[in-house]
Design a protein around this motif. Structure first.
Motif, PDB file in Angstrom:
ATOM      1  N   TYR A  91       1.055  -1.283   0.686  1.00  0.00           N
ATOM      2  CA  TYR A  91      -0.191  -0.362   0.145  1.00  0.00           C
ATOM      3  C   TYR A  91       0.752   0.972   0.105  1.00  0.00           C
ATOM      4  O   TYR A  91       1.069   2.282  -0.809  1.00  0.00           O
ATOM      5  N   ALA A  94       2.670   1.726  -3.667  1.00  0.00           N
ATOM      6  CA  ALA A  94       1.960   1.835  -4.767  1.00  0.00           C
ATOM      7  C   ALA A  94       0.871   3.256  -4.267  1.00  0.00           C
ATOM      8  O   ALA A  94       1.336   4.328  -5.330  1.00  0.00           O
ATOM      9  N   VAL A 144      -5.041   4.273  -5.858  1.00  0.00           N
ATOM     10  CA  VAL A 144      -4.569   2.848  -5.538  1.00  0.00           C
ATOM     11  C   VAL A 144      -5.317   1.740  -4.932  1.00  0.00           C
ATOM     12  O   VAL A 144      -6.075   2.480  -3.922  1.00  0.00           O
ATOM     13  N   LEU A 155      -1.967   0.270  -9.372  1.00  0.00           N
ATOM     14  CA  LEU A 155      -2.345   1.370  -9.087  1.00  0.00           C
ATOM     15  C   LEU A 155      -3.098   1.773 -10.334  1.00  0.00           C
ATOM     16  O   LEU A 155      -2.446   1.346 -11.630  1.00  0.00           O
TER      17      LEU A 155
END
Length: 168
Positions: A91, A94, A144, A155
């Motif tokens: 996470y 991205a 994202v 993405l």
């Protein structure tokens, strides 16, 4: 861990798509083909290819009309057997890529046409982080996402008609 990191700029395609009166599958297919994308898969129920590829980026035409176009610019597969160990890092990685995509969109051929608004334009899509604009009666999202534990962190850049909702 499988990695795809691309710098494919989709600003030109988005500009041409925003100039369309409506997002139909055939019109989107024509724009993608003219921009050098290769159609990969054709749904027998559709008159157009539904998945597209250019370099390491992918595009997906969803719906019947108006359609939604989703460009996947970056993705990383979730590591197994314990995906929770890797998700926070994915996470963060991205989300760190997102500002570059947003900057490219805002400084590209669409930049002057992008309208930021206070309205939630996600249409129910669940993003970890995102930016959203209105442009020519359409919604443009860059974000994202991670839909479930079976798919990669991605993405994406999404274009759809304003007022339509394709999230499942």
């Amino acid at each position: 861990m499988a990695l795809t990191s691309v710098n494919v700029d989709v600003s030109g395609e988005l500009s041409r798509l925003c100039d369309l009166d409506g997002l139909t599958g055939q019109a989107v297919e024509a724009v993608l083909a003219a921009s050098g994308w290769e159609g990969e898969r054709r749904n027998p129920a559709k008159d157009w290819a539904t998945t597209w590829r250019r370099e390491d980026a992918g595009a997906w035409i969803q719906g019947d009309g108006p359609v939604e176009v989703e460009f996947t610019l970056w993705f990383r597969e979730v590591e197994w057997p314990d995906p929770d160990t890797y998700l926070d890092d994915l996470y963060d990685t991205a989300a760190a890529e997102l500002p570059g995509v947003v900057s490219r969109l805002e400084s590209g051929v669409l930049g002057a046409r992008l309208e930021v608004c206070d309205e939630d334009l996600t249409g129910g899509m669940d993003f970890i982080d995102h930016a959203a604009w209105r442009v020519s009666g359409k919604v443009l999202l860059a974000g994202v996402k991670h839909d479930d534990t079976e798919v990669p962190v991605q993405l994406v850049v999404v274009l759809r008609e304003y007022g339509t909702n394709f999230s499942a």
